[in-house]
Design a protein around this motif. Structure first.
Motif, PDB file in Angstrom:
ATOM      1  N   ASN A 142     -30.657  35.340  -8.276  1.00 49.70           N
ATOM      2  CA  ASN A 142     -31.957  34.337  -8.566  1.00 49.70           C
ATOM      3  C   ASN A 142     -33.254  34.631  -8.747  1.00 49.70           C
ATOM      4  O   ASN A 142     -34.048  34.605  -8.881  1.00 49.70           O
ATOM      5  N   GLY A 236     -32.611  27.847  -3.214  1.00 52.04           N
ATOM      6  CA  GLY A 236     -31.562  27.449  -2.805  1.00 52.04           C
ATOM      7  C   GLY A 236     -31.712  25.601  -2.989  1.00 52.04           C
ATOM      8  O   GLY A 236     -30.677  25.097  -2.983  1.00 52.04           O
ATOM      9  N   GLN A 239     -31.288  24.615  -6.460  1.00 50.03           N
ATOM     10  CA  GLN A 239     -30.119  24.467  -6.544  1.00 50.03           C
ATOM     11  C   GLN A 239     -29.180  23.048  -6.400  1.00 50.03           C
ATOM     12  O   GLN A 239     -28.720  23.015  -7.370  1.00 50.03           O
ATOM     13  N   ARG A 264     -19.290  21.159   1.598  1.00 45.18           N
ATOM     14  CA  ARG A 264     -20.093  22.961   1.769  1.00 45.18           C
ATOM     15  C   ARG A 264     -20.505  23.180   1.845  1.00 45.18           C
ATOM     16  O   ARG A 264     -21.021  24.749   2.773  1.00 45.18           O
ATOM     17  N   GLY A 268     -20.811  26.655   4.377  1.00 44.88           N
ATOM     18  CA  GLY A 268     -21.802  27.736   4.314  1.00 44.88           C
ATOM     19  C   GLY A 268     -22.007  28.298   5.967  1.00 44.88           C
ATOM     20  O   GLY A 268     -22.749  29.089   5.853  1.00 44.88           O
ATOM     21  N   ASP A 284     -27.605  34.699   2.535  1.00 39.10           N
ATOM     22  CA  ASP A 284     -26.710  34.258   1.677  1.00 39.10           C
ATOM     23  C   ASP A 284     -26.277  33.278   1.903  1.00 39.10           C
ATOM     24  O   ASP A 284     -25.905  32.579   1.294  1.00 39.10           O
ATOM     25  N   LYS A 285     -25.286  33.273   2.782  1.00 37.75           N
ATOM     26  CA  LYS A 285     -24.496  31.581   3.389  1.00 37.75           C
ATOM     27  C   LYS A 285     -25.369  30.825   3.758  1.00 37.75           C
ATOM     28  O   LYS A 285     -25.759  29.165   3.361  1.00 37.75           O
ATOM     29  N   TYR A 288     -27.183  29.343   0.544  1.00 35.77           N
ATOM     30  CA  TYR A 288     -26.367  27.943   0.162  1.00 35.77           C
ATOM     31  C   TYR A 288     -25.935  26.483   1.084  1.00 35.77           C
ATOM     32  O   TYR A 288     -26.061  25.521  -0.059  1.00 35.77           O
ATOM     33  N   GLY A 291     -28.484  24.631   0.946  1.00 32.30           N
ATOM     34  CA  GLY A 291     -29.088  24.383  -0.071  1.00 32.30           C
ATOM     35  C   GLY A 291     -27.715  22.799  -0.888  1.00 32.30           C
ATOM     36  O   GLY A 291     -28.474  22.079  -1.482  1.00 32.30           O
ATOM     37  N   GLN A 292     -27.267  22.761  -0.087  1.00 35.01           N
ATOM     38  CA  GLN A 292     -26.493  21.259   0.455  1.00 35.01           C
ATOM     39  C   GLN A 292     -27.542  19.914   0.841  1.00 35.01           C
ATOM     40  O   GLN A 292     -26.734  19.382   0.529  1.00 35.01           O
TER      41      GLN A 292
END
Length: 310
Positions: A142, A236, A239, A264, A268, A284-285, A288, A291-292
């Motif tokens: 990123n 995120g 994204q 998702r 995550g 990181d997760k 993610y 971001g969802q």
């Protein structure tokens, strides 16, 4: 320049502290043939114009002001002003290696089916700052990091597409698809993205090729404000929104987006628990999963908008 082989384009918005180094790295290219440098000032209110004018004694350098804010808009403006058949985009906070243009040009010259190409990206950390322990290799991407190895690779998965900060495109292909989509790409402080991923999808659908060229090396400055967890969470979120918009533009909008986003999100969170003892992978997760939420928010807004139009 009547016989310009390649046009290097920098689209910039309020980055005067980095811009000079980016321009200088292009002025110092080892490229024997004619090339030009186009700086697109995308509505800057800082010293951007002054930084460019300090270097305009060099005939290769052009300056253009684009008042409509948006990276895709600025890229399209740069393409219109440029005269080369190959367009090489460098970020305003990046530094190109001396052979950058040469590597890109030869790749296109030797392959008439090549539509898009980009190279390896390393990171320049702020003075006195090291990579945080909580920053995974995935999240470092990123910040612009991009390394697929030391061999040329032809991309067949859009997710592996070259990074926009070290990115080139054949003019005829760009014209074929109608330019960069202004609905994707950064606009001011929002972090919309996925425009390069969409371009790679278009290229592969039309039987063009997309290449990773490791020797087309660029180094990217990491701004200190981006080394905060909050920046990655915000990145995120955008994204997720970008992915939702990309699906909508591709005609894949609808109720199925809610199921995809929910699945998702749960995945995550589950993986964040799996990596609980690893601070980098755990964060990181979580990014993610966050971001969802952005993806689901955009999907719901899209469904409501469609419903209101009926």
């Amino acid at each position: 320049m009547p016989d310009t082989k390649i046009s290097a384009i920098i689209c910039t918005h309020n980055r005067d502290t980095y811009l000079g180094a980016a321009i200088d790295s292009l002025l110092g290219q080892d490229f024997a043939a004619d090339f030009e440098i186009v700086v697109v000032d995308n509505g800057s209110s800082d010293r951007t114009r002054e930084v460019v004018e300090q270097r305009t004694q060099n005939p290769r350098l052009k300056y253009v002001f684009e008042p409509t804010i948006g990276l895709s808009v600025a890229r399209n403006t740069g393409a219109k002003v440029a005269s080369g058949d190959i367009l090489a985009y460098l970020d305003d906070d990046a530094v190109a290696s001396k052979g950058w243009l040469q590597v890109l040009y030869f790749a296109y010259y030797n392959n008439s089916k090549l539509a898009i190409a980009g190279g390896k990206v390393t990171l320049i950390w702020p003075q006195g700052i090291e990579q945080p322990r909580w920053l995974s290799p995935g999240l470092a991407a990123n910040l612009g990091a991009y390394d697929l190895g030391d061999s040329i690779i032809y991309i067949d998965q859009p997710g592996s597409t070259p990074r926009g900060l070290n990115y080139s495109i054949r003019r005829s292909f760009l014209e074929e698809i109608g330019g960069f989509d202004p609905h994707l790409g950064r606009v001011g402080k929002n972090l919309l993205s996925n425009e390069e991923l969409q371009m790679t999808e278009f290229a592969l659908q039309r039987n063009w090729q997309v290449a990773y060229l490791p020797e087309a090396l660029v180094a990217h400055n990491v701004a200190p404000e981006r080394l905060q967890r909050s920046w990655f969470l915000n990145r995120g979120w955008w994204q997720g929104i970008s992915e939702c918009y990309r699906e909508q533009l591709a005609g894949k909008a609808g109720i199925a987006q809610l199921q995809r986003g929910s699945e998702r999100f749960v995945r995550g969170l589950y993986k964040a628990l799996q990596y609980f003892s690893d601070p980098a992978e755990r964060f990181d997760k979580l990014v993610y999963a966050y971001g969802q939420i952005g993806y689901l928010n955009a999907a719901i807004q899209g469904l409501l908008s469609t419903s209101n139009k009926k």
